[in-house]
Every structure is written in structure tokens, then in C-alpha cells.
Design a protein around this motif. Structure first.
Motif, PDB file in Angstrom:
ATOM      1  N   LEU A  59       0.822  -1.197   0.000  1.00 11.56           N
ATOM      2  CA  LEU A  59       0.000   0.000   0.000  1.00 11.56           C
ATOM      3  C   LEU A  59       0.865   1.259   0.000  1.00 11.56           C
ATOM      4  N   ALA A  60       1.987   1.228   0.734  1.00 10.81           N
ATOM      5  CA  ALA A  60       2.867   2.392   0.813  1.00 10.81           C
ATOM      6  C   ALA A  60       3.411   2.797  -0.546  1.00 10.81           C
ATOM      7  N   ARG A  61       3.518   1.833  -1.470  1.00 11.88           N
ATOM      8  CA  ARG A  61       4.004   2.136  -2.810  1.00 11.88           C
ATOM      9  C   ARG A  61       2.926   2.812  -3.662  1.00 11.88           C
ATOM     10  N   ARG A  62       1.680   2.716  -3.224  1.00 11.39           N
ATOM     11  CA  ARG A  62       0.577   3.183  -4.057  1.00 11.39           C
ATOM     12  C   ARG A  62      -0.127   4.424  -3.518  1.00 11.39           C
ATOM     13  N   ILE A  63       0.256   4.873  -2.329  1.00 13.99           N
ATOM     14  CA  ILE A  63      -0.365   6.063  -1.757  1.00 13.99           C
ATOM     15  C   ILE A  63       0.710   7.055  -1.311  1.00 13.99           C
ATOM     16  N   GLY A  73      13.535   8.275  -2.335  1.00 15.38           N
ATOM     17  CA  GLY A  73      13.642   7.524  -3.578  1.00 15.38           C
ATOM     18  C   GLY A  73      14.209   6.140  -3.355  1.00 15.38           C
ATOM     19  N   ALA A  74      15.203   6.044  -2.470  1.00 16.94           N
ATOM     20  CA  ALA A  74      15.785   4.736  -2.148  1.00 16.94           C
ATOM     21  C   ALA A  74      14.790   3.864  -1.391  1.00 16.94           C
ATOM     22  N   ILE A  75      14.049   4.464  -0.462  1.00 17.38           N
ATOM     23  CA  ILE A  75      13.050   3.709   0.300  1.00 17.38           C
ATOM     24  C   ILE A  75      12.007   3.106  -0.642  1.00 17.38           C
TER      25      ILE A  75
END
Length: 315
Positions: A81-85, A109-111
Motif C-alpha cells: 500500500l505504501a508504494r501506491r499512496i 527515492g531509495a526507500i
């Protein structure tokens, strides 16, 4: 994004005893937000707005009910979810306080595993559109509130999320900073079609950014619709302001209007009317039979007053 009968309770213990009080911050909340929508989520302090957002993003566990964000269970799929919000809390920072702003972007950006080239390209795009260039080498702690908030929104959008959640993003900002943020968000949605969920006490944000508004009171949804529909539901009136060619007696008796007052011996007069009962064109035509109109304007209902009336009706 959807919730079904979503509920969150908090248990509060008395300081000097064992007595417990249960506070229901979100109460049986059911709502759906379609991809690409811009939705304002508003309510008084303590109405349950931030609690709802924390459940939508997996920070809090619901006491009952279901929640899906981007089709995912926020608790079970937090990493995906963190990648999409993208999320911005107005009084919390995702930037590193003592590091230069540019370094925060590189770390984020690295995270998100964007890769150096993609991070650099997206950072440059956001820096240009949010006018952050001269602040990139400055530690975050040295930024003004308006500069930091623009950097926070850039950070939330760095990984190009499908959904952007903004919790009080313009709190404490001056008029110019608010305007810059609003213009950017309108352009961002037009370019990428992002879904926007916005909580704010600033009705200007809702009017300029949102197509739909949800009003919550004591954890319960009390309105779901458009801003004009919200005004109509509580009987809010529009005001026709007319500038006349010559001093004119008060325009009392114009059908379906209330005369609110006159200025400069009647050169300017204000007439309130219910848009559900008549229109500005009809009112203006009636005014024109009694005086020559040189100019006019329409004052829309004050949204804060509209929401206040809705709360009173809900209670």
C-alpha cells in the motif's frame, strides 16, 4: 477506496481510578471513493477525520468493520500500500529535519526503490512545478512553513502514487502559499488523474480542489454529495449584489428575495435568494424593471456557515 461499517473506539481511563470510558471516534462509517475522484472530508475538531485516515493507511486497527484502500487491506498489505499512496499530515513531517531537502528526496527515492535516475527525474519535475529549486540545499529546519509544506507534498508524490491523502495541508499558510499549493494540486490531478482525499478546515481548499464533499459529525457520515447540494440541503442562500445607475429606494418586494441592505443612498443593494426557488437571472430581471443596473456580482453561500448548519441539523 471503500469502508463498510468502519468503527474505531478508544478506551480512556480516569487518572485517579479504575473507571473506563469508551470513546467512539469513528462510528459505523460506510463510504466509497472511486479512482480519480477529488473528495473533501470535513468536520469539526474531534469529528473523526484523522482517525479515519489512520485506518485507511494502516496506522490504526479498526475496532469493527472493513476498510480497503486501493483494493488492499491496509493492515495486511502495508508495504504494498505504501508504494501506491502518498500521505501528508499537516503537523507531521516525512522529511529529515537536519538534512538538506534534496537529501530527503534521495532517501525517499531509495526507500521506494525508484532507482537513481527515476528519483532524479521525478525530483526535478516536482522541484520545478513547486518552485523549490533555491531551497534544495537548505536543511528542512530552515525552511519557512510554506516552503516546507511544498516540500512535503513533493515528497509524498515522489513515487507517483495512485492516491494522495492530505490532512490539513494548508494549516498555518499565508494566502500566497495556499494559492501556490492549490494551483499545483489542480495541475497534478489534471496531468495524472490521481485520486485525492483532502481533510481541511479551510473551505477555500474544498471549493477549489474537490468535486465531492463528505461531512462527518461525531464519527458519523452526515452528508455525501456536492458543495452546491450541501448548501441547498441546509437552505443556504445566494446574494445578488447590484450597482445601480442612480440612487434608488430599497428594492423591497422583489419576488422570492430578501433585501439585506443598501449602500451609498441605494446605489448598491444586496438581495438574498434561495437558488432552489428562483435564479439570479429572474431576480435581475425583476430588479431591472425598477432601476437601471450598471454592474452586478453573485456572492455564494459561506461554506463554513453551511457546514455549521448541517451539524446543528444532525444533532
Amino acid at each position: 477506496m471503500a469502508t463498510q461499517h468502519l468503527t474505531r473506539e478508544f478506551v480512556r481511563r480516569e487518572r485517579m481510578g479504575t473507571r473506563r470510558t469508551v470513546l467512539r471516534a469513528v462510528d459505523d462509517l460506510t463510504l466509497t471513493i472511486a479512482p480519480g475522484e477529488a473528495v473533501g472530508y470535513i468536520g469539526a475538531n474531534g469529528a473523526g477525520k484523522s482517525t479515519t485516515i489512520k485506518m485507511l493507511t494502516g496506522i490504526l486497527t479498526p475496532s469493527a468493520g472493513q476498510v480497503r484502500t486501493g483494493g488492499l487491506d491496509p493492515l495486511r498489505h502495508r508495504k504494498e500500500l505504501a508504494r501506491r499512496i502518498g500521505v501528508v499530515f499537516g503537523q507531521r513531517s516525512q522529511l529529515w529535519w537536519d538534512l538538506p531537502t534534496a537529501e530527503s528526496f534521495r532517501i525517499l527515492g531509495a526507500i521506494h526503490r525508484l532507482g537513481a535516475q527515476r528519483t532524479a527525474t521525478r525530483t526535478q519535475e516536482l522541484v520545478e512545478r513547486l518552485e523549490l529549486g533555491e531551497y534544495l540545499d537548505r536543511p528542512v529546519r530552515q525552511l519557512s512553513l510554506g516552503q516546507r509544506m511544498r516540500a512535503e507534498i513533493a515528497a509524498a508524490l515522489l513515487h507517483s502514487p495512485e492516491l494522495l491523502i492530505l490532512d490539513e495541508p494548508t494549516i498555518g499558510l499565508d494566502v500566497l502559499s495556499k494559492q501556490r499549493l492549490r494551483e499545483f494540486l489542480v495541475a497534478e490531478r489534471a496531468a495524472y488523474g490521481r485520486t485525492l482525499l483532502l481533510t481541511t478546515h479551510d473551505m477555500g481548499d474544498i471549493e477549489r480542489l474537490c468535486d465531492r464533499v463528505l461531512v462527518v459529525d461525531r464519527g458519523r457520515l452526515v452528508y455525501d454529495g456536492s458543495l452546491p447540494g450541501l448548501a441547498a440541503q441546509v437552505g443556504a442562500q445566494r446574494v445578488l449584489v447590484v450597482d445601480l445607475a442612480a440612487p434608488t429606494p430599497d428594492l423591497i418586494g422583489i419576488p422570492a428575495t430578501t433585501h439585506l441592505g443598501s449602500q451609498a443612498d441605494g446605489l448598491r443593494q444586496r438581495l438574498a435568494f434561495d437558488p432552489a426557488a428562483t435564479s439570479a437571472a429572474v431576480v435581475l430581471a425583476a430588479v431591472a424593471t425598477r432601476a437601471e443596473v450598471r454592474d452586478l456580482s453573485i456572492e455564494e453561500p459561506d461554506i463554513e456557515d453551511v457546514v455549521r448548519r448541517l451539524y446543528l441539523a444532525a444533532r
